[in-house]
Design a protein around this motif. Structure first.
Motif, PDB file in Angstrom:
ATOM      1  N   ALA A 123      -6.666  -5.328 -10.794  1.00  0.00           N
ATOM      2  CA  ALA A 123      -7.494  -6.208 -10.190  1.00  0.00           C
ATOM      3  C   ALA A 123      -7.535  -7.481 -11.141  1.00  0.00           C
ATOM      4  O   ALA A 123      -7.414  -7.579 -12.231  1.00  0.00           O
ATOM      5  CB  ALA A 123      -9.011  -5.311 -10.334  1.00  0.00           C
ATOM      6  N   GLY A 124      -8.312  -8.773 -10.192  1.00  0.00           N
ATOM      7  CA  GLY A 124      -8.561  -9.864 -10.837  1.00  0.00           C
ATOM      8  C   GLY A 124      -9.348  -9.878 -11.925  1.00  0.00           C
ATOM      9  O   GLY A 124      -9.209 -10.696 -12.745  1.00  0.00           O
ATOM     10  N   VAL A 125     -10.463  -8.946 -11.904  1.00  0.00           N
ATOM     11  CA  VAL A 125     -11.379  -8.891 -12.909  1.00  0.00           C
ATOM     12  C   VAL A 125     -10.704  -8.101 -14.122  1.00  0.00           C
ATOM     13  O   VAL A 125     -11.837  -7.930 -14.875  1.00  0.00           O
ATOM     14  CB  VAL A 125     -12.708  -8.441 -12.368  1.00  0.00           C
ATOM     15  N   GLY A 126      -9.691  -7.466 -14.216  1.00  0.00           N
ATOM     16  CA  GLY A 126      -9.603  -6.634 -15.001  1.00  0.00           C
ATOM     17  C   GLY A 126      -9.036  -5.167 -14.505  1.00  0.00           C
ATOM     18  O   GLY A 126      -9.510  -4.877 -13.440  1.00  0.00           O
ATOM     19  N   GLY A 127      -8.432  -4.308 -15.325  1.00  0.00           N
ATOM     20  CA  GLY A 127      -7.957  -2.796 -14.804  1.00  0.00           C
ATOM     21  C   GLY A 127      -9.112  -2.077 -14.847  1.00  0.00           C
ATOM     22  O   GLY A 127     -10.036  -2.259 -15.884  1.00  0.00           O
ATOM     23  N   ARG A 128      -8.996  -1.070 -14.024  1.00  0.00           N
ATOM     24  CA  ARG A 128     -10.261  -0.037 -13.981  1.00  0.00           C
ATOM     25  C   ARG A 128      -9.512   1.292 -13.794  1.00  0.00           C
ATOM     26  O   ARG A 128      -8.380   1.242 -13.166  1.00  0.00           O
ATOM     27  CB  ARG A 128     -11.045  -0.129 -12.928  1.00  0.00           C
ATOM     28  N   SER A 129      -9.984   2.374 -14.023  1.00  0.00           N
ATOM     29  CA  SER A 129      -9.586   3.838 -13.815  1.00  0.00           C
ATOM     30  C   SER A 129     -10.386   4.631 -12.706  1.00  0.00           C
ATOM     31  O   SER A 129     -11.676   4.188 -12.717  1.00  0.00           O
ATOM     32  CB  SER A 129      -9.517   4.633 -15.117  1.00  0.00           C
ATOM     33  N   PRO A 130      -9.817   5.121 -12.046  1.00  0.00           N
ATOM     34  CA  PRO A 130     -10.454   6.043 -10.814  1.00  0.00           C
ATOM     35  C   PRO A 130     -11.166   7.002 -11.295  1.00  0.00           C
ATOM     36  O   PRO A 130     -10.899   7.618 -12.507  1.00  0.00           O
ATOM     37  CB  PRO A 130      -9.086   6.324  -9.948  1.00  0.00           C
ATOM     38  N   VAL A 131     -12.102   7.320 -10.636  1.00  0.00           N
ATOM     39  CA  VAL A 131     -13.179   8.644 -10.970  1.00  0.00           C
ATOM     40  C   VAL A 131     -12.790   9.746 -10.134  1.00  0.00           C
ATOM     41  O   VAL A 131     -12.975  10.917 -10.604  1.00  0.00           O
ATOM     42  CB  VAL A 131     -14.488   8.423 -10.526  1.00  0.00           C
ATOM     43  N   GLU A 132     -11.520   9.677  -9.170  1.00  0.00           N
ATOM     44  CA  GLU A 132     -11.118  10.792  -8.742  1.00  0.00           C
ATOM     45  C   GLU A 132      -9.539  10.597  -8.104  1.00  0.00           C
ATOM     46  O   GLU A 132      -9.478   9.330  -7.674  1.00  0.00           O
ATOM     47  CB  GLU A 132     -11.901  11.401  -7.307  1.00  0.00           C
ATOM     48  N   VAL A 133      -8.859  11.513  -8.388  1.00  0.00           N
ATOM     49  CA  VAL A 133      -7.369  11.357  -7.939  1.00  0.00           C
ATOM     50  C   VAL A 133      -6.794  12.328  -7.002  1.00  0.00           C
ATOM     51  O   VAL A 133      -7.316  13.560  -7.207  1.00  0.00           O
ATOM     52  CB  VAL A 133      -6.331  11.078  -9.266  1.00  0.00           C
ATOM     53  N   ILE A 134      -6.115  12.100  -6.262  1.00  0.00           N
ATOM     54  CA  ILE A 134      -5.476  13.090  -5.389  1.00  0.00           C
ATOM     55  C   ILE A 134      -4.022  13.152  -5.369  1.00  0.00           C
ATOM     56  O   ILE A 134      -3.560  11.894  -5.103  1.00  0.00           O
ATOM     57  CB  ILE A 134      -5.865  13.087  -3.881  1.00  0.00           C
ATOM     58  N   VAL A 135      -3.412  14.060  -5.647  1.00  0.00           N
ATOM     59  CA  VAL A 135      -1.740  14.193  -5.841  1.00  0.00           C
ATOM     60  C   VAL A 135      -1.276  14.921  -4.545  1.00  0.00           C
ATOM     61  O   VAL A 135      -1.725  16.189  -4.525  1.00  0.00           O
ATOM     62  CB  VAL A 135      -1.387  14.781  -7.261  1.00  0.00           C
ATOM     63  N   LEU A 136      -0.628  14.167  -3.729  1.00  0.00           N
ATOM     64  CA  LEU A 136      -0.556  14.918  -2.376  1.00  0.00           C
ATOM     65  C   LEU A 136       1.288  15.034  -2.192  1.00  0.00           C
ATOM     66  O   LEU A 136       2.004  13.992  -2.045  1.00  0.00           O
ATOM     67  CB  LEU A 136      -0.706  13.941  -1.262  1.00  0.00           C
ATOM     68  N   PRO A 137       1.642  16.299  -2.331  1.00  0.00           N
ATOM     69  CA  PRO A 137       2.995  16.474  -2.114  1.00  0.00           C
ATOM     70  C   PRO A 137       3.269  16.445  -0.522  1.00  0.00           C
ATOM     71  O   PRO A 137       2.462  16.964   0.311  1.00  0.00           O
ATOM     72  CB  PRO A 137       3.491  18.135  -2.364  1.00  0.00           C
ATOM     73  N   ALA A 138       4.493  15.577  -0.075  1.00  0.00           N
ATOM     74  CA  ALA A 138       4.865  15.547   1.333  1.00  0.00           C
ATOM     75  C   ALA A 138       5.947  16.263   1.279  1.00  0.00           C
ATOM     76  O   ALA A 138       7.063  16.284   1.180  1.00  0.00           O
ATOM     77  CB  ALA A 138       4.989  14.272   1.606  1.00  0.00           C
ATOM     78  N   SER A 139       5.901  17.563   2.304  1.00  0.00           N
ATOM     79  CA  SER A 139       6.998  18.458   2.431  1.00  0.00           C
ATOM     80  C   SER A 139       7.159  18.866   3.819  1.00  0.00           C
ATOM     81  O   SER A 139       6.099  19.020   4.729  1.00  0.00           O
ATOM     82  CB  SER A 139       6.590  19.569   1.609  1.00  0.00           C
ATOM     83  N   THR A 140       8.183  19.560   4.133  1.00  0.00           N
ATOM     84  CA  THR A 140       8.581  19.833   5.543  1.00  0.00           C
ATOM     85  C   THR A 140       9.649  20.867   5.346  1.00  0.00           C
ATOM     86  O   THR A 140      10.644  20.645   4.669  1.00  0.00           O
ATOM     87  CB  THR A 140       8.866  18.772   6.595  1.00  0.00           C
ATOM     88  N   ASP A 141       9.610  22.134   6.167  1.00  0.00           N
ATOM     89  CA  ASP A 141      10.386  23.159   6.074  1.00  0.00           C
ATOM     90  C   ASP A 141      10.680  23.632   4.568  1.00  0.00           C
ATOM     91  O   ASP A 141      11.756  24.141   4.140  1.00  0.00           O
ATOM     92  CB  ASP A 141      11.696  22.598   6.572  1.00  0.00           C
ATOM     93  N   GLY A 142       9.597  23.750   3.674  1.00  0.00           N
ATOM     94  CA  GLY A 142       9.584  24.195   2.467  1.00  0.00           C
ATOM     95  C   GLY A 142      10.169  23.400   1.395  1.00  0.00           C
ATOM     96  O   GLY A 142      10.332  23.868   0.073  1.00  0.00           O
ATOM     97  N   VAL A 143      10.458  22.165   1.861  1.00  0.00           N
ATOM     98  CA  VAL A 143      10.943  21.165   0.735  1.00  0.00           C
ATOM     99  C   VAL A 143      10.166  19.974   0.754  1.00  0.00           C
ATOM    100  O   VAL A 143       9.695  19.295   1.493  1.00  0.00           O
ATOM    101  CB  VAL A 143      12.441  20.627   1.158  1.00  0.00           C
ATOM    102  N   VAL A 144       9.942  19.417  -0.703  1.00  0.00           N
ATOM    103  CA  VAL A 144       9.012  18.451  -1.169  1.00  0.00           C
ATOM    104  C   VAL A 144       9.890  17.154  -1.065  1.00  0.00           C
ATOM    105  O   VAL A 144      10.948  17.064  -1.948  1.00  0.00           O
ATOM    106  CB  VAL A 144       8.294  18.673  -2.281  1.00  0.00           C
ATOM    107  N   HIS A 145       9.676  16.374  -0.023  1.00  0.00           N
ATOM    108  CA  HIS A 145      10.527  14.885  -0.127  1.00  0.00           C
ATOM    109  C   HIS A 145       9.943  13.783  -0.900  1.00  0.00           C
ATOM    110  O   HIS A 145      10.665  12.767  -1.134  1.00  0.00           O
ATOM    111  CB  HIS A 145      10.834  14.690   1.430  1.00  0.00           C
ATOM    112  N   ALA A 146       8.591  13.963  -1.201  1.00  0.00           N
ATOM    113  CA  ALA A 146       7.733  12.715  -1.799  1.00  0.00           C
ATOM    114  C   ALA A 146       6.629  13.471  -2.293  1.00  0.00           C
ATOM    115  O   ALA A 146       6.004  14.485  -1.898  1.00  0.00           O
ATOM    116  CB  ALA A 146       7.600  11.570  -0.945  1.00  0.00           C
TER     117      ALA A 146
END
Length: 223
Positions: free
Chosen positions: A163-186
């Motif tokens: 950010a322009g006013v300096g870096g900050r850390s989030p209070v919550e993070v969501i980690v989301l695997p993107a998968s189809t047919d049992g394979v995680v592509h991202a």
């Protein structure tokens, strides 16, 4: 005699007075009973109305959330359709999803032969990790488990927000695997400076397969 008539008149007056008092007492008792019953009826009606109103609000809120999620998914589908490189797809997907869920920072890691490579960032601070191997870090773990992760009480340098006013850390993070047919592509990461809403989490889970299908399609065209 005159005295007897006076006594009879007095007795009659006393009887009339007692009858009147009894009648007043009876009427007051009836009135009290009616008032008590009326109060109970009014309270019951008010309670039923309040319950119906609460149910209607919940139903309306659920319908609005479903409509919002459908609109967001349609917008995402439109933005990531067509022939494009994985970097462009990642950038467009992050832009749509981060804005829709109100995320303050985001990262997109696509699967390759070495693990998961950083392809795009949204307000992501410089120096963020660019590669996670299988089972390495939260990205690798989420991919291995193929399960969404919600994290709070994070270390100060986790997924820093530029950010322009300096870096900050989030209070919550969501980690989301993107998968189809049992394979995680991202695997996608979203950081929030406020707790993420349940409807945001629901949207991300719904959108994950669409992202996976498009990433797979891009990979197939490259081969």
């Amino acid at each position: 005699s005159r005295d007897e008539r006076a006594e009879r008149a007095s007795a009659a007056d006393d009887a009339t007075g007692m009858t009147f008092i009894a009648l007043i007492g009876l009427l007051l008792g009836v009135a009290g009973t009616i008032a008590f019953v009326s109060r109970k009826q009014v309270a019951a009606v008010a309670e039923a109305y309040s319950a119906a109103l609460h149910g209607e609000r919940q139903h309306r809120s659920a319908v609005e959330a479903q409509n919002w999620a459908r609109t967001a998914q349609f917008t995402l589908s439109e933005r990531i359709q067509g022939d494009m490189a994985i970097d462009e797809l990642a950038r467009k997907a992050l832009d749509v999803l981060a804005r829709q869920v109100g995320a303050d920072v985001a990262a997109f890691y696509a699967a390759d032969s070495e693990g998961f490579q950083l392809k795009a960032g949204y307000a992501l601070a410089p120096g963020s990790p660019e590669l996670f191997g299988p089972r390495q870090g939260l990205i690798g773990q989420a991919a291995s488990d193929d399960k969404l992760l919600r994290l709070r009480e994070l270390p100060p340098d986790f997924l820093r927000i530029e950010a322009g006013v300096g870096g900050r850390s989030p209070v919550e993070v969501i980690v989301l695997p993107a998968s189809t047919d049992g394979v995680v592509h991202a695997v996608l990461e979203f950081g929030f400076l406020h707790p993420a809403s349940e409807r945001s989490v629901d949207l991300l889970e719904r959108a994950s397969e669409l992202v996976a299908i498009r990433v797979r399609s891009v990979g197939e065209r490259r081969r």
